[in-house]
Design a protein around this motif. Structure first.
Motif, mmCIF file in Angstrom:
data_model
loop_
_atom_site.group_PDB
_atom_site.id
_atom_site.type_symbol
_atom_site.label_atom_id
_atom_site.label_comp_id
_atom_site.label_asym_id
_atom_site.label_seq_id
_atom_site.Cartn_x
_atom_site.Cartn_y
_atom_site.Cartn_z
ATOM 1 N N PRO A 120 -10.986 11.483 12.166
ATOM 2 C CA PRO A 120 -11.093 12.677 13.408
ATOM 3 C C PRO A 120 -11.639 12.405 14.858
ATOM 4 C CG PRO A 120 -11.617 14.242 11.412
ATOM 5 C CD PRO A 120 -11.761 12.846 11.299
ATOM 6 N N PRO A 121 -11.243 12.293 16.000
ATOM 7 C CA PRO A 121 -11.659 12.153 17.370
ATOM 8 C C PRO A 121 -13.218 12.917 17.275
ATOM 9 C CG PRO A 121 -9.660 13.053 17.823
ATOM 10 C CD PRO A 121 -9.986 13.350 16.612
ATOM 11 N N ASP A 122 -13.935 13.698 17.346
ATOM 12 C CA ASP A 122 -14.959 15.097 17.267
ATOM 13 C C ASP A 122 -15.764 14.593 15.709
ATOM 14 O OD1 ASP A 122 -16.488 15.871 17.729
ATOM 15 O OD2 ASP A 122 -16.513 17.855 18.252
ATOM 16 N N LEU A 123 -16.746 13.473 16.176
ATOM 17 C CA LEU A 123 -17.927 12.962 14.568
ATOM 18 C C LEU A 123 -18.918 14.463 15.261
ATOM 19 C CD1 LEU A 123 -16.513 9.724 13.342
ATOM 20 C CD2 LEU A 123 -15.991 11.906 12.501
ATOM 21 N N GLY A 124 -18.663 15.230 16.275
ATOM 22 C CA GLY A 124 -20.248 15.651 16.519
ATOM 23 C C GLY A 124 -20.578 16.659 15.599
ATOM 24 N N GLN A 125 -19.440 17.374 15.087
ATOM 25 C CA GLN A 125 -19.622 18.385 13.279
ATOM 26 C C GLN A 125 -20.046 17.996 11.861
ATOM 27 O OE1 GLN A 125 -16.259 20.304 12.875
ATOM 28 N NE2 GLN A 125 -15.931 21.586 14.885
ATOM 29 N N GLU A 180 -24.057 17.678 12.802
ATOM 30 C CA GLU A 180 -24.754 18.307 12.507
ATOM 31 C C GLU A 180 -24.448 19.220 10.536
ATOM 32 O OE1 GLU A 180 -22.699 21.435 15.198
ATOM 33 O OE2 GLU A 180 -22.992 20.621 16.508
ATOM 34 N N GLN A 196 -26.419 11.451 15.691
ATOM 35 C CA GLN A 196 -25.335 10.917 16.051
ATOM 36 C C GLN A 196 -24.570 9.060 15.969
ATOM 37 O OE1 GLN A 196 -23.044 12.807 17.158
ATOM 38 N NE2 GLN A 196 -20.875 11.574 17.246
ATOM 39 N N GLU A 219 -22.210 7.288 14.656
ATOM 40 C CA GLU A 219 -21.894 5.666 14.758
ATOM 41 C C GLU A 219 -22.013 4.610 14.073
ATOM 42 O OE1 GLU A 219 -19.426 5.727 17.506
ATOM 43 O OE2 GLU A 219 -19.813 8.634 17.763
ATOM 44 N N ARG A 268 -10.839 6.522 15.554
ATOM 45 C CA ARG A 268 -10.416 7.520 16.453
ATOM 46 C C ARG A 268 -8.918 8.097 16.533
ATOM 47 N NH1 ARG A 268 -16.792 7.728 18.079
ATOM 48 N NH2 ARG A 268 -15.946 5.037 18.560
ATOM 49 N N ASN A 269 -8.544 6.807 17.533
ATOM 50 C CA ASN A 269 -7.427 6.979 18.294
ATOM 51 C C ASN A 269 -6.062 6.169 17.274
ATOM 52 O OD1 ASN A 269 -8.466 5.462 20.278
ATOM 53 N ND2 ASN A 269 -9.230 7.495 20.342
#
Length: 537
Positions: free
Chosen positions: A197-202, A205, A211, A215, A232-233
């Motif tokens: 998924p593009p957003d790995l912030g979750q 958490e 973070q 990364e 991610r893309n």
């Protein structure tokens, strides 16, 4: 007005949906694979059901003459119906005869009883038998090649999934437990194409990590095999593969960051962004095309099922069409009435009688439901072939508008029944295999007031117009509308655009760029070949 209580009887009619009726309706919309699974479960659950093609092994009694053993010792009270039929003549008399004392028996056998009946415990004998190495292939559990249960797929190695392949590399890449936990979590997020998924912030958490740690682990995962995995893309996936090939220079980086221009075939814009000439931009585009945009697809994540037709349509000798069911997809089950009659004579408990009575009713209902399902499918398929005779004879252009109500009225059934029958069912024809719902298309009015046209036929007509257009005369949607009206099809421009997008045909602007670019490549190749041939030897 006084209120009072009173008793009264009312007689009315209503449709009661019994569990059996609900299950029969559900059977109509099951595919042949789901139906096979359902029947297998019923065969395991119901003792009175048996497969119609089941044959007893050699040397055993047939299923119709199956024996029933009582709990008092396994003897059958029915004359001639027990296992005693397999004994030799006079064997029962020998077993009931008094053999005398131990000395008389030893004298008769001419040996001691210790030599005939071993004093060794049964457990020790079984243990010794297990210690002996198998001497034949069948004793190892492989089975003989002529056995019907022989399964060659049991010897095939298990398929390695993308997650398993990445997990093996993870155990080597990291030694710390925290990094391995983060890496395994990210691997679980990888889809079948190889992307995260593009957003790995979750992820940070949920794992309680920073973070930067996430990364860092992701950067290591992106170096795993296959190249381009865990991106991610699309741009990042191509950049990873180009770094692997040592071709990620500033010009290539600019090209990867502007893939939208490449999708639009805006070669002039790409030249300006990358700062290269025509020859270099052509080579760069060629390198991009050789990359794998979905690196995870080389690992099978799910096994695809082969589409098996439920109905065959073949040309008949009289010029018509012959419709028949595919017998291989129809489960064959029978009710063992003989077994039930034997049980009914021996069962004394009311609870057992009720159980086998219900089992008989369920088995009888299933056989009837399967027969009714097959008849309904054949009836609906026959009516579809009759309504769409032009399609089978001349092709998609002659596909007529058809809805569920027309078929339901013709065969005197409800529309919901026809809808369930056509779900997940396929028809093998002389023009390919199609889902039954393919033949139900919306109608589009005729421009001259004649017979309406099928939506599928109109889509086919639009595709033919676009495929036959010249590179220098690309048809716009408005031009296609005008040509369709000349052909007698009254259709709006937005409908043409909707059909074109559904067939994944690009717009006229992008088609013009694609075809002119392809034409330019052909001309440049021809000129280079001509110049090569004219050079002096």
């Amino acid at each position: 007005m006084a209120l009072s209580q009173r008793l009264e009887f009312r007689q009315s009619q209503s449709l009661v949906m019994t569990p059996q009726l609900m299950q029969a309706i559900k059977l109509l919309q099951l595919s042949n694979l789901d139906l096979t699974t359902f029947v297998e479960e019923e065969l395991e659950r119901n003792p009175l059901l048996e497969r119609a093609n089941d044959e007893p092994p050699a040397g055993e009694a047939p299923a119709e003459a199956g024996q029933f053993n009582d709990s008092d010792g396994g003897h059958n009270d029915e004359p001639g119906g027990g296992p005693g039929e397999a004994f030799e003549p006079g064997q029962e008399e020998w077993m009931s005869k008094d053999l005398g004392t131990r000395a008389e028996i030893e004298q008769t056998l001419d040996t001691g009883l210790d030599n005939v009946f071993s004093e060794e415990p049964a457990e020790a004998a079984a243990r010794n038998a297990q210690d002996v190495a198998p001497t034949t292939y069948t004793e190892w559990g492989g089975g003989a090649s002529g056995d019907e249960d022989y399964n060659l797929e049991a010897f095939v190695a298990a398929e390695i999934t993308l997650g398993d392949h990445l997990a093996e590399q993870l155990s080597v890449a990291f030694t710390g437990s925290a990094e391995r936990m983060i890496g395994q979590y990210l691997i679980d997020l990888v889809d079948e194409a190889g992307y995260v998924p593009p957003d790995l912030g979750q992820a940070a958490e949920r794992l309680g990590a920073s973070q930067q740690d996430v990364e860092h682990v992701l950067a290591v995962l992106q170096k795993f095999d296959p190249p381009g995995v865990c991106a991610r893309n699309l741009s990042e996936c191509l950049a990873i593969q180009l770094r692997e090939l040592d071709r990620y220079d500033p010009a290539m980086q600019a090209l990867v960051e502007h893939l939208d221009l490449l999708a639009k075939r805006d070669i002039a814009g790409l030249r300006k962004v990358c700062g290269v000439d025509d020859e270099d931009i052509a080579d760069m585009i060629g390198e991009i095309r050789r990359l794998n945009p979905k690196p995870g697809m080389k690992f099978g994540s799910s096994r695809l099922q082969t589409m098996v037709p439920d109905v065959y349509v073949r040309p008949g000798p009289d010029g018509g069409w012959h419709v028949e069911l595919n017998s291989d997809t129809l489960p064959r089950v029978l009710v063992n009435q003989t077994y039930y009659s034997q049980l009914s004579k021996k069962i004394g408990k009311d609870g057992d009688k009720s159980y086998f009575t219900d089992a008989l009713q369920n088995a009888t209902w299933l056989v009837r439901a399967l027969d009714q399902r097959a008849r309904t499918i054949l009836k609906v398929a026959t009516e579809i072939v009759r309504q769409q005779d032009g399609f089978f004879t001349h092709g998609v252009a002659h596909l007529r508008p058809l809805n569920l109500k027309a078929v339901a009225d013709a065969i005197q059934m409800h529309e919901s029944t026809v809808s369930r029958v056509t779900a997940n069912k396929y028809m093998a024809t002389n023009r390919g295999t199609f889902e039954l719902k393919y033949f139900f298309t919306a109608s589009i009015a005729s421009a001259d007031g004649g017979e309406a046209h099928s939506a599928e036929a109109v889509r086919h007509h639009i595709k033919q117009l676009i495929d036959s257009e010249a590179p220098l005369a690309i048809l716009s949607d408005d031009t296609i509308v005008e040509r369709l009206r000349v052909s007698g099809i009254d259709i709006a421009r937005r409908t043409v655009a909707k059909y074109r997008e559904a067939m994944r045909i690009p717009s006229s602007v992008q088609r013009r760029r694609d075809k002119q670019s392809a034409l330019g490549n052909i001309l440049s190749t021809a000129m280079s070949d001509r110049s090569r041939n004219t050079e002096p030897a």
